[in-house]
Every structure is written in structure tokens, then in C-alpha cells.
Design an enzyme around this catalytic site. Structure first.
Site, PDB file in Angstrom:
ATOM      1  N   ILE A 138     -19.680   1.862 -25.758  1.00 50.84           N
ATOM      2  CA  ILE A 138     -21.025   1.742 -25.196  1.00 50.84           C
ATOM      3  C   ILE A 138     -21.986   2.675 -25.912  1.00 50.84           C
ATOM      4  O   ILE A 138     -21.708   3.860 -26.080  1.00 50.84           O
ATOM      5  CB  ILE A 138     -20.999   2.082 -23.691  1.00 50.84           C
ATOM      6  CG1 ILE A 138     -19.985   1.178 -22.983  1.00 50.84           C
ATOM      7  CG2 ILE A 138     -22.377   1.968 -23.066  1.00 50.84           C
ATOM      8  CD1 ILE A 138     -19.565   1.666 -21.621  1.00 50.84           C
ATOM      9  N   CYS A 139     -23.117   2.130 -26.317  1.00 44.98           N
ATOM     10  CA  CYS A 139     -24.182   2.918 -26.927  1.00 44.98           C
ATOM     11  C   CYS A 139     -25.163   3.286 -25.816  1.00 44.98           C
ATOM     12  O   CYS A 139     -25.992   2.476 -25.405  1.00 44.98           O
ATOM     13  CB  CYS A 139     -24.869   2.103 -28.023  1.00 44.98           C
ATOM     14  SG  CYS A 139     -26.157   3.018 -28.878  1.00 44.98           S
ATOM     15  N   LEU A 140     -25.005   4.484 -25.288  1.00 44.16           N
ATOM     16  CA  LEU A 140     -25.817   4.958 -24.170  1.00 44.16           C
ATOM     17  C   LEU A 140     -26.116   6.433 -24.401  1.00 44.16           C
ATOM     18  O   LEU A 140     -25.189   7.219 -24.642  1.00 44.16           O
ATOM     19  CB  LEU A 140     -25.065   4.747 -22.845  1.00 44.16           C
ATOM     20  CG  LEU A 140     -25.748   5.195 -21.568  1.00 44.16           C
ATOM     21  CD1 LEU A 140     -27.037   4.418 -21.318  1.00 44.16           C
ATOM     22  CD2 LEU A 140     -24.803   5.021 -20.380  1.00 44.16           C
TER      23      LEU A 140
END
Length: 168
Positions: free
Chosen positions: A103-105
Site C-alpha cells: 500500500i502506498c499511503l
């Protein structure tokens, strides 16, 4: 061995059990508090509403169907000073989710703070489902569709959701 990270994870787990945020659940593996399984419910009235079906029979004539997306969280001994590695196990089509489920968060990367606990992490990921950041894409096709054709993007999301019903 009781380390600061393990103590914090036990505290996070107790908090999650005592006051669980709506639509999320998580727990450590029986033999390893540093590895967690979690589920996120797809927010109602969104393309994410309706992930994998889990049926709980409430009585002989009622059945509650929950729709969830599965994740794993891997913590290191530097937690809470360093974020966990979080991955979706469920297949996803989202601008900020890589093909491997990573996840790109921002809060899992450069905006991490020790004040975040497991509940905050999972709640942020649930919010990301409906509020992606197409300017920081992990999946360029999903980001393009989200920006250029919401109808097609929503159709692709619904296809993935429906496929999760028959997946193992």
C-alpha cells in the site's frame, strides 16, 4: 521475551478488542504477536461495498453476510518508532495498491508517527479505499481510470469485489 514493541502491540490489541472502529478487525497470530491478520469492510454505498462474503448464521432463518478485504501487518522490533509492512492479501484494483498488495499511503511511509496504532492504520487504509490519491500511483492503470473515467474505474473495482466472492 517482552520488548517495548511487543508491549505496545499487546496494548494496541487490547484497545482494538475493547473499542473496535467500525468496519475493521485485526488480531495477532497465535504464536507471533509481530504478525497480524486484519480485515477491512468495504465502506457502504461505494464500489468497495461487497468484498469476500463471510456468513454468520444468527438463527435458523437469519444470516448476516459480511464483506471483507484481508490484510497482513508485519511489525519489527522498532515499532512504534517504525511503521509495519502492510499488504492486502485480497486482490485489489486501486490507484494506491501495488500488484503484490503493498500500500502506498503516507502514514506507512514518510508521515509515520508513533502515535498511530493498529486501529489508526486500518482506519486510514479503509478511508484510502474511497479516497485514493491518483497523483501518487502504485497502480498506474487504476489511477488513470480513477482520474479519467470514474464509471470504468468503479466497474473494475466491482469486478474485483465480485471475484473475491469465489476466491479461496
Amino acid at each position: 521475551m517482552s520488548t517495548p514493541a511487543r508491549k505496545r502491540l499487546m496494548r494496541d490489541f487490547r484497545r482494538l478488542q475493547q473499542d473496535p472502529p467500525a468496519g475493521i478487525s485485526g488480531a495477532p497470530h497465535d504464536s507471533n504477536i509481530m504478525l497480524w491478520n486484519a480485515v477491512i469492510f468495504g465502506p457502504d454505498d461505494t464500489p468497495w461495498d461487497g468484498g469476500e462474503r463471510i456468513c454468520f448464521c444468527l438463527s435458523w432463518h437469519k444470516c448476516l453476510v459480511l464483506r471483507t478485504f484481508k490484510l497482513t501487518l508485519q511489525f519489527i522490533e522498532d515499532y512504534p518508532n517504525k511503521p509495519p509492512t502492510v499488504r492486502f492479501v485480497s486482490r485489489m484494483f486501486h490507484p494506491n495498491i501495488y500488484a503484490d498488495g503493498s500500500i502506498c499511503l503516507d502514514i506507512l511511509q514518510n508521515q509515520w508517527s508513533p502515535i498511530y496504532d493498529v486501529a489508526a492504520i486500518l482506519t486510514s487504509i479503509q478511508s484510502l479505499l474511497c479516497d485514493p490519491n491518483p497523483n501518487s500511483p502504485a497502480n498506474s492503470e487504476a489511477a488513470r481510470l480513477f482520474s479519467e473515467s470514474k464509471r470504468e474505474y468503479n466497474r473494475r473495482v466491482r469486478d474485483i469485489v465480485e471475484q473475491s466472492w469465489t476466491a479461496d
